[in-house]
Design an enzyme around this catalytic site. Sequence first.
Site, PDB file in Angstrom:
ATOM      1  N   ALA A   9       0.777  -4.954   1.911  1.00  0.00           N
ATOM      2  CA  ALA A   9       1.742  -3.854   1.855  1.00  0.00           C
ATOM      3  C   ALA A   9       1.044  -2.499   1.832  1.00  0.00           C
ATOM      4  O   ALA A   9       1.509  -1.563   1.193  1.00  0.00           O
ATOM      5  CB  ALA A   9       2.643  -4.005   0.624  1.00  0.00           C
ATOM      6  N   TYR A  49       1.421   4.195  -0.410  1.00  0.00           N
ATOM      7  CA  TYR A  49       0.782   4.229   0.895  1.00  0.00           C
ATOM      8  C   TYR A  49       1.547   4.998   1.964  1.00  0.00           C
ATOM      9  O   TYR A  49       0.941   5.470   2.928  1.00  0.00           O
ATOM     10  CB  TYR A  49       0.533   2.799   1.377  1.00  0.00           C
ATOM     11  N   LYS A 106      -8.771  -4.580  11.713  1.00  0.00           N
ATOM     12  CA  LYS A 106      -9.740  -4.071  12.679  1.00  0.00           C
ATOM     13  C   LYS A 106     -11.111  -4.010  12.015  1.00  0.00           C
ATOM     14  O   LYS A 106     -11.555  -2.949  11.577  1.00  0.00           O
ATOM     15  CB  LYS A 106      -9.292  -2.709  13.201  1.00  0.00           C
ATOM     16  N   LYS A 191     -14.294   0.912  17.217  1.00  0.00           N
ATOM     17  CA  LYS A 191     -13.834   2.314  17.262  1.00  0.00           C
ATOM     18  C   LYS A 191     -13.848   2.929  15.876  1.00  0.00           C
ATOM     19  O   LYS A 191     -14.009   4.148  15.719  1.00  0.00           O
ATOM     20  CB  LYS A 191     -12.451   2.421  17.902  1.00  0.00           C
ATOM     21  N   THR A 248      -8.039   7.242  16.848  1.00  0.00           N
ATOM     22  CA  THR A 248      -8.760   7.195  15.576  1.00  0.00           C
ATOM     23  C   THR A 248      -9.775   8.321  15.451  1.00  0.00           C
ATOM     24  O   THR A 248      -9.991   8.848  14.363  1.00  0.00           O
ATOM     25  CB  THR A 248      -9.450   5.831  15.420  1.00  0.00           C
ATOM     26  N   SER A 254      -6.584   9.642  10.447  1.00  0.00           N
ATOM     27  CA  SER A 254      -7.495   8.506  10.525  1.00  0.00           C
ATOM     28  C   SER A 254      -8.390   8.449   9.298  1.00  0.00           C
ATOM     29  O   SER A 254      -9.110   9.402   8.992  1.00  0.00           O
ATOM     30  CB  SER A 254      -8.360   8.619  11.788  1.00  0.00           C
TER      31      SER A 254
END
Length: 335
Positions: A9, A49, A106, A191, A248, A254
């Site tokens: 979450a 968040y 990622k 990235k 990003t 980012s």
Amino acid sequence: MTRAAVMGAGSWGTTFAKVLHDAGTEVVVCARRPEIAEAINERRENTDYLPGVDLPEGLRATVDPAEALTGADIVALAVPSQTLRDNLAAWRPLLPPDAVLVSLMKGIELGTGRRMSEVIAETTGASADRIAVVGGPNLAREIATAQPGAAVAACSDEDAARRIQAACMTPYFRVYTNTDVVGCELGGAVKNVIALCVGIAFGLGFGDSTRALLMTRGLAEIARLGAALGADEHTFAGLAGLGDLVGTCSSPLSRNRTFGENLGRGMTLEQTIAVTRQTAEGVKSSEAVLELARKYGVEMPITEVVAAVMHHGMSISEAASLLMSRSPKPERYGV
């Protein structure tokens, strides 16, 4: 109706759950902390968040993994990449046997060099046609406020990729399919490392030419590693490659770019870690990506200096000097 469980979450897990709900998918978010689940259910907001973002009434949250996973057709995994293996070991008995397992993460696992789909396969025993990846230039707050965005759903099984596509396609969020899981994962993981370097350059006061240099040569590093691992090079010109890299590296939203920016402005690594509230995946993944590159004999100079700054005490000035004093090369090499 398709049913989905989003395990995690944080900002992107919550955002992806909202996208699924808005696409007509029944969705439950599994939070680690009770106060986050309570805020989502009662205040319709993830106050930690995604503060200030209204969440739809039909979006539910729980702290009980069994409740979230029961009957799920799609299980979206949105935990920090370095915790995935342990989390999946705990959830494995609860996973529906036919559910598609979707990585929203990622990163590259430290110590093993495994991509997230490989960790999923090893930990759950799921076959490749049940493991998928969603990637692309998805800055959580922008997508959560219904700004136009897009992603790639990648799976070796095209039907599974299309099922994910249908489950999260909305008027503001387009989803494309791909069968190149390796390329989509590498684009998303590497990235973050490049964004750390771009952030450092921004923090140092360098301009757009420097940032364009780092993004372009960063994309070349991603493509070289991808070619060595069998990815389709065309993937890196798409949303999960160039798109994710530009998003990003360019946005103040980012985490990885912001982390690097703080370093470039003179904060120590310890100070930067202390003020970073959410996981900047590139910090830990830089070392894992570099180990993977060395294993396959791939030259990745930007990744190398980022890993040295993050893990081996190299100064910012030394990193910049090393990058700019490298021997001349043709623009395209090692692919």
